[in-house]
Design a protein around this motif. Structure first.
Motif, mmCIF file in Angstrom:
data_model
loop_
_atom_site.group_PDB
_atom_site.id
_atom_site.type_symbol
_atom_site.label_atom_id
_atom_site.label_comp_id
_atom_site.label_asym_id
_atom_site.label_seq_id
_atom_site.Cartn_x
_atom_site.Cartn_y
_atom_site.Cartn_z
ATOM 1 N N SER A 113 0.832 -1.209 0.000
ATOM 2 C CA SER A 113 0.000 0.000 0.000
ATOM 3 C C SER A 113 0.864 1.256 0.000
ATOM 4 N N ILE A 114 1.914 1.254 0.801
ATOM 5 C CA ILE A 114 2.809 2.406 0.854
ATOM 6 C C ILE A 114 3.496 2.605 -0.491
ATOM 7 N N THR A 115 3.949 1.508 -1.098
ATOM 8 C CA THR A 115 4.586 1.598 -2.412
ATOM 9 C C THR A 115 3.616 2.141 -3.443
ATOM 10 N N SER A 116 2.393 1.624 -3.424
ATOM 11 C CA SER A 116 1.371 2.093 -4.359
ATOM 12 C C SER A 116 1.071 3.574 -4.139
ATOM 13 N N LEU A 117 0.930 3.959 -2.889
ATOM 14 C CA LEU A 117 0.663 5.361 -2.556
ATOM 15 C C LEU A 117 1.823 6.256 -2.985
ATOM 16 N N THR A 118 3.050 5.784 -2.766
ATOM 17 C CA THR A 118 4.226 6.548 -3.172
ATOM 18 C C THR A 118 4.246 6.740 -4.681
ATOM 19 N N GLN A 119 3.938 5.674 -5.419
ATOM 20 C CA GLN A 119 3.907 5.776 -6.883
ATOM 21 C C GLN A 119 2.800 6.719 -7.329
ATOM 22 N N GLU A 120 1.643 6.623 -6.702
ATOM 23 C CA GLU A 120 0.527 7.503 -7.064
ATOM 24 C C GLU A 120 0.879 8.963 -6.775
ATOM 25 N N MET A 121 1.524 9.196 -5.627
ATOM 26 C CA MET A 121 1.926 10.560 -5.294
ATOM 27 C C MET A 121 2.968 11.075 -6.291
ATOM 28 N N ALA A 122 3.885 10.193 -6.695
ATOM 29 C CA ALA A 122 4.892 10.596 -7.675
ATOM 30 C C ALA A 122 4.229 10.959 -8.995
ATOM 31 N N VAL A 123 3.238 10.154 -9.397
ATOM 32 C CA VAL A 123 2.518 10.450 -10.635
ATOM 33 C C VAL A 123 1.784 11.775 -10.512
ATOM 34 N N ARG A 124 1.094 11.954 -9.394
ATOM 35 C CA ARG A 124 0.358 13.213 -9.200
ATOM 36 C C ARG A 124 1.304 14.402 -9.161
ATOM 37 N N ASN A 125 2.430 14.239 -8.466
ATOM 38 C CA ASN A 125 3.410 15.324 -8.430
ATOM 39 C C ASN A 125 3.936 15.610 -9.825
ATOM 40 N N VAL A 168 2.311 15.080 -12.632
ATOM 41 C CA VAL A 168 1.226 15.752 -13.353
ATOM 42 C C VAL A 168 1.130 17.207 -12.922
ATOM 43 N N ASP A 169 1.212 17.435 -11.611
ATOM 44 C CA ASP A 169 1.151 18.817 -11.109
ATOM 45 C C ASP A 169 2.338 19.628 -11.625
ATOM 46 N N GLN A 170 3.516 19.019 -11.627
ATOM 47 C CA GLN A 170 4.690 19.731 -12.119
ATOM 48 C C GLN A 170 4.532 20.052 -13.600
ATOM 49 N N GLU A 171 4.029 19.096 -14.371
ATOM 50 C CA GLU A 171 3.817 19.337 -15.798
ATOM 51 C C GLU A 171 2.776 20.436 -15.998
ATOM 52 N N ARG A 172 1.711 20.385 -15.223
ATOM 53 C CA ARG A 172 0.671 21.408 -15.308
ATOM 54 C C ARG A 172 1.245 22.789 -14.953
ATOM 55 N N ASN A 173 2.063 22.842 -13.902
ATOM 56 C CA ASN A 173 2.699 24.102 -13.513
ATOM 57 C C ASN A 173 3.657 24.594 -14.596
ATOM 58 N N ARG A 174 4.406 23.661 -15.195
ATOM 59 C CA ARG A 174 5.330 24.034 -16.251
ATOM 60 C C ARG A 174 4.564 24.600 -17.449
ATOM 61 N N GLN A 175 3.447 23.948 -17.801
ATOM 62 C CA GLN A 175 2.644 24.436 -18.915
ATOM 63 C C GLN A 175 2.043 25.805 -18.597
ATOM 64 N N ALA A 176 1.600 25.998 -17.366
ATOM 65 C CA ALA A 176 1.040 27.291 -16.973
ATOM 66 C C ALA A 176 2.125 28.370 -17.024
ATOM 67 N N GLU A 177 3.325 28.036 -16.552
ATOM 68 C CA GLU A 177 4.423 28.994 -16.610
ATOM 69 C C GLU A 177 4.773 29.320 -18.057
ATOM 70 N N GLU A 178 4.789 28.305 -18.904
ATOM 71 C CA GLU A 178 5.075 28.517 -20.327
ATOM 72 C C GLU A 178 4.008 29.403 -20.960
ATOM 73 N N SER A 179 2.753 29.156 -20.621
ATOM 74 C CA SER A 179 1.659 29.978 -21.138
ATOM 75 C C SER A 179 1.794 31.415 -20.648
ATOM 76 N N ASN A 180 2.124 31.591 -19.370
ATOM 77 C CA ASN A 180 2.323 32.938 -18.817
ATOM 78 C C ASN A 180 3.497 33.631 -19.500
ATOM 79 N N ARG A 181 4.569 32.882 -19.737
ATOM 80 C CA ARG A 181 5.739 33.450 -20.390
ATOM 81 C C ARG A 181 5.379 33.905 -21.807
ATOM 82 N N GLN A 182 4.631 33.069 -22.539
ATOM 83 C CA GLN A 182 4.215 33.443 -23.896
ATOM 84 C C GLN A 182 3.284 34.653 -23.863
#
Length: 159
Positions: free
Chosen positions: A72-84, A86-100
């Motif tokens: 369960s901990i391993t699964s949760l860690t993997q899920e958190m890594a995926v979510r992080n 996704v969040d990082q990618e979303r933040n990067r895209q938002a920053e790129e959009s703001n920069r443009q």
């Protein structure tokens, strides 16, 4: 037999039957005690075997729970890594959009500054040129804006 050996008085007249009977009873009691001890030992052994079995079962259950928890901990860690991720990618895209967006805004600012400067220069040039009487006469003098009517005094007959 002596008195100390038999644990009591010496049989009178060589009759050993009461002593043998007493010894037989003692031996029977000892056998019964040994039987009781053996039964107690067997019961204790069975209890120890049961406790060992329970301990093994508890350990197996505990190991299984620990493995489930690890999974369960391993699964949760993997899920958190995926979510992080996704969040990082979303933040990067938002920053790129703001920069443009900022780059577009800066480009529009520069363009509006140049248009303003050009308009100001053309306005200054126009007011300078069009306010001059010489230019006015030279430029507008060739255009007829209204029909010319000559005065009657200056009129010449058409013959």
């Amino acid at each position: 037999m002596t008195e100390t050996q038999s644990g009591g008085s010496v049989a009178a007249g060589g009759d050993l039957r009461p002593t043998v009977e007493r010894h037989t009873q003692d031996i029977a009691e000892l056998r019964q005690d040994v039987g009781d001890i053996k039964r107690s030992q067997n019961a204790l052994r069975d209890e120890v075997i049961g406790m060992r079995a329970e301990g093994k079962q508890w350990r197996a259950s505990s190991d299984q729970q620990a493995e489930t928890l690890r999974a369960s901990i391993t699964s949760l860690t993997q899920e958190m890594a995926v979510r992080n991720g996704v969040d990082q990618e979303r933040n990067r895209q938002a920053e790129e959009s703001n920069r443009q967006s900022q780059l577009r805004t800066e480009a529009l600012k520069r363009l509006s500054i140049w248009v303003g400067i050009l308009t100001a220069i053309l306005g200054l040039l126009g007011t300078t040129l069009f306010s001059s009487q010489t230019f006015d006469t030279a430029f507008w003098g060739h255009f007829r804006t209204h029909p010319r009517t000559e005065a009657q005094a200056n009129a010449t007959p058409n013959h």
